[in-house]
Motif scaffolding. Sequence first.
Motif, PDB file in Angstrom:
ATOM      1  N   ILE A 129       0.497  -1.256   0.535  1.00 43.37           N
ATOM      2  CA  ILE A 129       0.330   0.557  -0.453  1.00 43.37           C
ATOM      3  C   ILE A 129       0.861   1.297  -0.119  1.00 43.37           C
ATOM      4  CG2 ILE A 129      -1.768   1.434   1.236  1.00 43.37           C
ATOM      5  CD1 ILE A 129      -2.983  -0.865  -0.575  1.00 43.37           C
ATOM      6  N   ALA A 130       2.008   1.471   0.702  1.00 44.21           N
ATOM      7  CA  ALA A 130       2.669   2.144   0.658  1.00 44.21           C
ATOM      8  C   ALA A 130       3.364   2.840  -0.900  1.00 44.21           C
ATOM      9  CB  ALA A 130       3.789   2.685   1.860  1.00 44.21           C
ATOM     10  N   TRP A 131       3.488   1.540  -1.377  1.00 44.54           N
ATOM     11  CA  TRP A 131       4.817   2.020  -2.706  1.00 44.54           C
ATOM     12  C   TRP A 131       3.431   2.277  -3.884  1.00 44.54           C
ATOM     13  CZ3 TRP A 131       4.743   0.079  -7.164  1.00 44.54           C
ATOM     14  CH2 TRP A 131       6.543   0.560  -8.287  1.00 44.54           C
ATOM     15  N   HIS A 132       2.421   1.844  -3.368  1.00 48.03           N
ATOM     16  CA  HIS A 132       1.126   2.181  -4.696  1.00 48.03           C
ATOM     17  C   HIS A 132       0.723   3.785  -3.811  1.00 48.03           C
ATOM     18  CE1 HIS A 132      -2.830   2.835  -6.156  1.00 48.03           C
ATOM     19  NE2 HIS A 132      -3.709   3.025  -4.729  1.00 48.03           N
ATOM     20  N   ARG A 133       0.791   4.055  -2.782  1.00 41.22           N
ATOM     21  CA  ARG A 133       0.418   5.728  -2.546  1.00 41.22           C
ATOM     22  C   ARG A 133       1.982   6.182  -2.917  1.00 41.22           C
ATOM     23  NH1 ARG A 133      -1.698   5.142   3.430  1.00 41.22           N
ATOM     24  NH2 ARG A 133      -3.922   4.043   2.898  1.00 41.22           N
ATOM     25  N   SER A 134       3.417   5.577  -3.079  1.00 41.32           N
ATOM     26  CA  SER A 134       3.895   6.828  -3.795  1.00 41.32           C
ATOM     27  C   SER A 134       3.947   6.838  -5.377  1.00 41.32           C
ATOM     28  CB  SER A 134       5.382   6.110  -3.516  1.00 41.32           C
ATOM     29  OG  SER A 134       5.780   4.863  -4.041  1.00 41.32           O
ATOM     30  N   SER A 135       3.513   6.018  -5.661  1.00 41.09           N
ATOM     31  CA  SER A 135       3.525   5.934  -7.103  1.00 41.09           C
ATOM     32  C   SER A 135       2.199   6.438  -8.118  1.00 41.09           C
ATOM     33  CB  SER A 135       4.032   4.266  -7.977  1.00 41.09           C
ATOM     34  OG  SER A 135       3.427   4.479  -9.071  1.00 41.09           O
ATOM     35  N   ALA A 136       2.176   7.369  -8.891  1.00 42.65           N
ATOM     36  CA  ALA A 136       1.398   7.917  -9.808  1.00 42.65           C
ATOM     37  C   ALA A 136       0.726   7.007 -10.212  1.00 42.65           C
ATOM     38  CB  ALA A 136       1.658   9.253 -10.127  1.00 42.65           C
ATOM     39  N   THR A 137       1.788   6.989 -11.455  1.00 43.34           N
ATOM     40  CA  THR A 137       0.868   5.477 -11.850  1.00 43.34           C
ATOM     41  C   THR A 137      -0.009   4.715 -11.835  1.00 43.34           C
ATOM     42  OG1 THR A 137       2.592   6.110 -13.643  1.00 43.34           O
ATOM     43  CG2 THR A 137       1.239   3.851 -14.126  1.00 43.34           C
ATOM     44  N   SER A 138       0.483   3.483 -10.157  1.00 37.45           N
ATOM     45  CA  SER A 138      -0.190   2.840  -9.940  1.00 37.45           C
ATOM     46  C   SER A 138      -1.496   3.324  -8.722  1.00 37.45           C
ATOM     47  CB  SER A 138       0.292   2.749  -8.833  1.00 37.45           C
ATOM     48  OG  SER A 138      -0.035   1.713  -7.971  1.00 37.45           O
ATOM     49  N   LYS A 139      -1.468   4.698  -8.879  1.00 43.91           N
ATOM     50  CA  LYS A 139      -2.491   5.475  -8.204  1.00 43.91           C
ATOM     51  C   LYS A 139      -4.214   5.530  -9.144  1.00 43.91           C
ATOM     52  CE  LYS A 139      -0.804   8.652  -6.009  1.00 43.91           C
ATOM     53  NZ  LYS A 139      -0.401   9.679  -5.256  1.00 43.91           N
ATOM     54  N   ARG A 140      -3.358   5.627 -10.546  1.00 48.77           N
ATOM     55  CA  ARG A 140      -4.508   5.826 -11.819  1.00 48.77           C
ATOM     56  C   ARG A 140      -4.777   4.609 -11.629  1.00 48.77           C
ATOM     57  NH1 ARG A 140      -0.339   9.101 -14.317  1.00 48.77           N
ATOM     58  NH2 ARG A 140       0.376   7.366 -15.889  1.00 48.77           N
ATOM     59  N   LEU A 141      -3.950   3.881 -12.106  1.00 48.23           N
ATOM     60  CA  LEU A 141      -4.384   1.817 -12.728  1.00 48.23           C
ATOM     61  C   LEU A 141      -5.662   1.676 -11.853  1.00 48.23           C
ATOM     62  CD1 LEU A 141      -1.495   0.573 -13.547  1.00 48.23           C
ATOM     63  CD2 LEU A 141      -3.517   1.391 -15.150  1.00 48.23           C
ATOM     64  N   ASP A 142      -5.854   2.619 -10.075  1.00 49.79           N
ATOM     65  CA  ASP A 142      -6.518   2.299  -8.974  1.00 49.79           C
ATOM     66  C   ASP A 142      -8.027   2.457  -9.474  1.00 49.79           C
ATOM     67  OD1 ASP A 142      -6.975   1.120  -6.848  1.00 49.79           O
ATOM     68  OD2 ASP A 142      -6.724   2.269  -5.554  1.00 49.79           O
ATOM     69  N   ALA A 143      -8.051   3.591 -10.261  1.00 49.78           N
ATOM     70  CA  ALA A 143      -9.215   4.066 -10.043  1.00 49.78           C
ATOM     71  C   ALA A 143     -10.538   2.803 -11.206  1.00 49.78           C
ATOM     72  CB  ALA A 143      -9.639   5.584 -11.234  1.00 49.78           C
ATOM     73  N   ILE A 144      -9.405   2.170 -12.681  1.00 46.26           N
ATOM     74  CA  ILE A 144     -10.097   0.960 -13.227  1.00 46.26           C
ATOM     75  C   ILE A 144     -11.288   0.009 -12.440  1.00 46.26           C
ATOM     76  CG2 ILE A 144      -9.780  -0.310 -14.752  1.00 46.26           C
ATOM     77  CD1 ILE A 144      -7.255   0.172 -15.638  1.00 46.26           C
ATOM     78  N   PRO A 145     -12.401  -0.524 -12.756  1.00 46.40           N
ATOM     79  CA  PRO A 145     -12.977  -1.223 -11.443  1.00 46.40           C
ATOM     80  C   PRO A 145     -12.640  -2.567 -11.411  1.00 46.40           C
ATOM     81  CG  PRO A 145     -14.309  -0.007 -12.843  1.00 46.40           C
ATOM     82  CD  PRO A 145     -12.880   0.544 -13.816  1.00 46.40           C
ATOM     83  N   GLY A 146     -11.848  -3.323 -10.253  1.00 48.24           N
ATOM     84  CA  GLY A 146     -11.876  -4.295 -10.305  1.00 48.24           C
ATOM     85  C   GLY A 146     -10.068  -4.835 -10.401  1.00 48.24           C
ATOM     86  N   VAL A 147      -9.859  -3.516 -10.470  1.00 48.26           N
ATOM     87  CA  VAL A 147      -8.208  -2.989 -10.308  1.00 48.26           C
ATOM     88  C   VAL A 147      -7.950  -2.002  -8.824  1.00 48.26           C
ATOM     89  CG1 VAL A 147      -6.136  -1.752 -10.842  1.00 48.26           C
ATOM     90  CG2 VAL A 147      -7.634  -3.103 -12.749  1.00 48.26           C
TER      91      VAL A 147
END
Length: 269
Positions: A129-147
């Motif tokens: 989760i910490a790595w996810h919050r530090s990555s802009a690309t990961s945060k954008r992909l998190d908006a996809i339903p099911g991701v």
Amino acid sequence: MPPAYVKPYVKRQKNDTTDAEAICEAVTRPNMRFVPTKTVAQQSCLMLHRARHLFIRQQTAVINSIRAYLAEFGIVAPVGRRGVEQLLEVVADTTDCRLPEVGRVCLAALGSQLRALKAQILEFDRRIIAWHRSSATSKRLDAIPGVGPALATALVASIADPKAFRSGRDFSAWVGLVPKQNSSGGKDKLGRISKQGDRYLRSLFTAGALAVIRYAKIHGTGHRPWLTGLLARRPTKVVAIALANKLARMAWAMMVRNECYKEPAALTA
């Protein structure tokens, strides 16, 4: 280069000489595919995912062992987390005569190992989760339903250069979410998914697609006409693979274009 693409150039037998000759031959092919080099951060994130996945498999093995050993003494519990907790309460109860002392010691050790594995998995979840919050690309992909964060970080860590794929279909084929072909004579024959590609990413995409389908069945599928029509014609698991393929193409397009998720027109109507 992927080893599977070098193997056809290996001649008889296998040794260092023939392997080196096959590599030299394969590297000269104009249509050969090469694996881009990952960054240190990407490789570290992949280690997080691989280690967490290993701990989850070990946790499942320990739980199955506890259930099997206690079942031999006629002690069973319901399926699920609560059932395992009930079994560990039986192990901790020294007044329960159904379990011999030697067996109690062994099961107590397995219980300690299970608790340690759960704590380690939770720690790795926090790090992901910490790595996810530090990555802009990961945060954008998190908006996809099911991701979710797990799949988003795994995608960012696994793909060094999304532009290495010519299209979303190439990317979904690399993951292993396209039908296996047995075509000949101009006739297309498609079967099941090939099971080739990245097994970890494929499992995460499939789990995300099943979550979207489960949510749609509970809250209604009227706002997703494509999914509604497919569920009416095909089994749930077949629909899950088709939806996972769709999610993979969305993720590739967002990574290549550096865009945020946009609701399809059919969903906004």
